[in-house]
Design a protein around this motif. Structure first.
Motif, short mmCIF file in Angstrom:
data_model
loop_
_atom_site.label_atom_id
_atom_site.label_comp_id
_atom_site.label_asym_id
_atom_site.label_seq_id
_atom_site.Cartn_x
_atom_site.Cartn_y
_atom_site.Cartn_z
N SER A 123 2.84 -4.28 4.82
CA SER A 123 2.87 -3.05 4.26
C SER A 123 2.54 -2.03 4.72
O SER A 123 1.21 -1.71 5.50
CB SER A 123 2.63 -2.63 2.81
OG SER A 123 3.25 -1.47 2.72
N LEU A 124 3.24 -0.72 5.38
CA LEU A 124 2.37 0.39 6.13
C LEU A 124 2.77 1.76 5.20
O LEU A 124 3.77 1.78 3.78
CB LEU A 124 3.57 0.49 7.28
CG LEU A 124 3.33 0.27 8.11
CD1 LEU A 124 4.51 0.34 9.45
CD2 LEU A 124 1.88 -0.53 8.85
N ALA A 125 1.77 2.41 4.96
CA ALA A 125 1.76 3.75 4.37
C ALA A 125 1.53 5.52 5.18
O ALA A 125 0.42 4.79 5.94
CB ALA A 125 1.14 3.80 3.39
N VAL A 126 2.02 6.01 5.14
CA VAL A 126 2.10 7.31 5.93
C VAL A 126 1.04 8.39 5.30
O VAL A 126 1.69 8.71 3.71
CB VAL A 126 2.64 8.35 5.96
CG1 VAL A 126 2.46 9.60 7.40
CG2 VAL A 126 3.67 7.14 7.37
N CYS A 127 -0.02 8.97 5.18
CA CYS A 127 -1.10 9.55 4.87
C CYS A 127 -1.05 10.53 4.76
O CYS A 127 -1.69 11.37 3.15
CB CYS A 127 -2.61 8.72 4.07
SG CYS A 127 -3.10 7.33 3.65
N ASP A 128 -0.92 11.41 5.69
CA ASP A 128 -1.23 12.84 6.07
C ASP A 128 -0.69 12.80 7.79
O ASP A 128 0.38 11.64 7.82
CB ASP A 128 -2.62 12.94 6.18
CG ASP A 128 -3.45 12.56 6.73
OD1 ASP A 128 -2.83 11.92 8.59
OD2 ASP A 128 -4.89 12.56 7.24
N CYS A 166 -5.24 6.42 -2.16
CA CYS A 166 -4.11 5.46 -1.33
C CYS A 166 -4.19 4.39 -2.50
O CYS A 166 -5.35 4.35 -3.21
CB CYS A 166 -4.14 4.65 -0.09
SG CYS A 166 -5.59 3.73 -0.28
N VAL A 167 -2.69 4.29 -2.87
CA VAL A 167 -3.00 2.70 -3.76
C VAL A 167 -2.96 1.56 -3.54
O VAL A 167 -1.93 1.88 -2.40
CB VAL A 167 -2.21 3.13 -5.23
CG1 VAL A 167 -0.80 2.96 -4.35
CG2 VAL A 167 -2.66 2.34 -6.39
N SER A 168 -3.22 0.69 -3.80
CA SER A 168 -2.93 -0.88 -2.81
C SER A 168 -2.35 -1.96 -4.57
O SER A 168 -3.29 -2.19 -4.68
CB SER A 168 -3.62 -1.69 -1.98
OG SER A 168 -4.97 -1.51 -2.75
N GLY A 169 -1.96 -2.52 -3.58
CA GLY A 169 -2.05 -4.00 -4.69
C GLY A 169 -2.15 -5.28 -4.36
O GLY A 169 -2.01 -5.32 -3.06
N THR A 219 3.74 -7.52 -6.63
CA THR A 219 3.99 -7.27 -4.97
C THR A 219 4.55 -5.81 -4.54
O THR A 219 4.61 -5.62 -3.01
CB THR A 219 5.98 -8.32 -5.36
OG1 THR A 219 6.36 -7.68 -6.70
CG2 THR A 219 5.48 -9.49 -5.48
N LYS A 220 4.28 -4.73 -5.08
CA LYS A 220 5.19 -3.40 -4.72
C LYS A 220 4.17 -2.73 -5.37
O LYS A 220 4.07 -2.84 -6.79
CB LYS A 220 6.46 -3.43 -4.97
CG LYS A 220 7.12 -4.23 -3.96
CD LYS A 220 7.13 -4.01 -2.72
CE LYS A 220 7.69 -4.70 -0.93
NZ LYS A 220 9.23 -5.01 -1.75
N VAL A 221 3.60 -1.84 -4.98
CA VAL A 221 3.32 -0.55 -5.87
C VAL A 221 3.98 0.99 -4.79
O VAL A 221 4.26 0.85 -3.57
CB VAL A 221 1.63 -0.06 -5.54
CG1 VAL A 221 1.11 -1.04 -6.07
CG2 VAL A 221 1.07 -0.05 -3.72
N VAL A 268 0.88 -0.57 -0.37
CA VAL A 268 0.47 -0.34 -0.18
C VAL A 268 0.96 1.16 -0.10
O VAL A 268 2.40 1.92 0.51
CB VAL A 268 -0.90 -0.65 1.19
CG1 VAL A 268 0.06 -0.13 2.84
CG2 VAL A 268 -2.21 0.88 0.86
N ALA A 269 0.16 2.48 -0.38
CA ALA A 269 0.90 3.32 -0.77
C ALA A 269 0.21 4.88 -0.83
O ALA A 269 -1.14 4.69 -1.25
CB ALA A 269 1.99 3.58 -1.89
N ALA A 270 0.63 6.27 -0.30
CA ALA A 270 0.14 7.02 -0.60
C ALA A 270 0.01 7.51 -1.73
O ALA A 270 1.00 7.92 -2.32
CB ALA A 270 -0.07 8.29 0.64
N LEU A 271 -0.74 8.33 -2.32
CA LEU A 271 -1.21 8.84 -4.00
C LEU A 271 -1.35 10.19 -3.51
O LEU A 271 -0.49 10.86 -4.05
CB LEU A 271 -2.18 7.84 -4.45
CG LEU A 271 -2.36 8.80 -5.81
CD1 LEU A 271 -1.22 8.12 -6.85
CD2 LEU A 271 -3.94 7.66 -6.81
#
Length: 363
Positions: free
Chosen positions: A328-333, A52-55, A83-85, A44-47
């Motif tokens: 997976s971790l992602a920081v959004c704000d 967010c975007v995830s795979g 595997t990754k985004v 998962v990643a912040a967009l």
């Protein structure tokens, strides 16, 4: 395994001997949205601010609103598990890597098919990093190679192979031509993307390095480690004075922090220990007013931990029971952290005062 688990939230609070807070068990007040993936979420990643975007193992790449859980786009094109985004923050371009040995680029506001392909690896692609200006892409694989690509043309700008370099993660250093890479050979490497060569290798660890992150100012580096039963499973902190000559590197080791001159041979190590299984992801958290810098980690032990960056003290622990391994971790704000899980989709967590985690939603 991909079904959303009901009642996965915090219920009780446990005060640990080290002063951290652990919240566990089912509870109330957590919004339950429809799962955005049909199977395990691998990345998962912040967009953008709310996106967010995830795979996942369902082979799809999904863009959704993490506040509402609404799916905006679903991209399908990979033949095997994603595997990754990754993406350049606030851009409309999304990149995904897969077990099908390829990387694809997707446009947020264009057709559902990929707008660019990046074939060239011989095995599963496990590392993905886009340059800050979104013009170049670095990919890494279990085939021991790292490749650099032109985003516009899809052309391969370089390919480098290092023996036993089974790549696990890539992260571009903001404002610099350097890429940080973790590997199954238990090292963390720094690549100079201009010549696609290894500029520096940090001292080897005792376990496989699974993930890395770089602070927004480009000064600090994190890596996470595999392990079992509390052996390994740590996150390691390093700081870099990343000028063009790379004169000095700050490497954290065992509860001390030392400025390390590359012209000398001595090194010291500091670690963040507390997980009991492989630590899969590590991220720097936004620094709020009057708050000390902190980091977050996730693990196969179903826990997300927040740490004081300077002292390595564990500030808070969130236990996502039933979520299975956390991927997976992602920081959004400034206060929102997303966690991708194998069994229960994506969890959103709110950080409070740098020392508390509150689960908001599952989607």
């Amino acid at each position: 395994m991909g079904k959303l688990q009901s009642k996965i939230s915090f219920h009780s609070t446990k005060y640990r001997a080290d002063g951290s807070v652990e919240k566990t068990g089912p509870g109330r007040g957590v919004q339950q949205h429809n799962p955005v993936h049909a199977d395990a979420v691998t990345s998962v990643a912040a967009l953008k601010a709310d996106l967010c975007v995830s795979g996942g193992k369902d082979k799809s790449v999904v863009v959704c609103n993490w506040r509402s859980g609404a799916v905006l786009r679903r991209f399908v094109g990979h033949e095997h598990e994603v595997t990754k985004v990754t993406c350049a923050l606030d851009s409309n371009r999304i990149f995904s890597a897969s077990r099908d040995k390829t990387v694809m680029m997707w446009e947020l506001h264009r057709t559902s098919g990929p707008s660019q392909h990046f074939p060239g690896h011989d095995l599963v692609v496990t590392g993905l990093a886009v340059s800050p200006d979104a013009t170049q892409l670095c990919t890494g694989s279990r085939d021991n190679t790292v490749c650099k690509w032109d985003v516009e043309t899809g052309g391969c700008l370089g390919r480098a192979a290092v023996s036993r370099n089974l790549v696990t993660h890539l992260c571009w250093v903001p404002g610099e031509p350097y890429v940080i890479q973790t590997s199954e050979d238990k090292t963390v490497k720094m690549w100079d993307s201009r010549e696609l060569r290894v500029a520096h290798t940090f001292p080897g660890k005792q376990h496989i390095q699974t993930c890395c992150d770089v602070s927004q100012d480009g000064r600090y580096v994190l890596s996470s480690s595999s392990g079992f039963a509390g052996e390994g499973c740590e996150a390691t902190f390093a700081g870099t004075c990343l000028n063009r000559q790379m004169v000095k590197i700050l490497w954290g080791l065992k509860c001390s922090r030392t400025l390390w001159d590359l012209r000398q041979t001595r090194s010291r190590v500091r670690e963040y220990k507390g997980h009991f299984q492989t630590t899969t992801s590590c991220v720097f958290l936004p620094r709020g007013p009057a708050l000390a810098p902190s980091i977050a980690t996730s693990s196969y032990d179903s826990k997300v931990k927040v740490w004081d960056q300077a002292t390595a003290a564990c500030l808070a622990t969130a236990c996502l029971e039933g979520a299975g391994p956390l991927a997976s971790l992602a920081v959004c704000d400034s206060s929102t952290l997303l966690c991708a899980t194998f069994n229960s989709g994506i969890h959103s967590l709110r950080m409070r005062n740098g020392a508390d985690l509150e689960e908001l939603a599952v989607f």
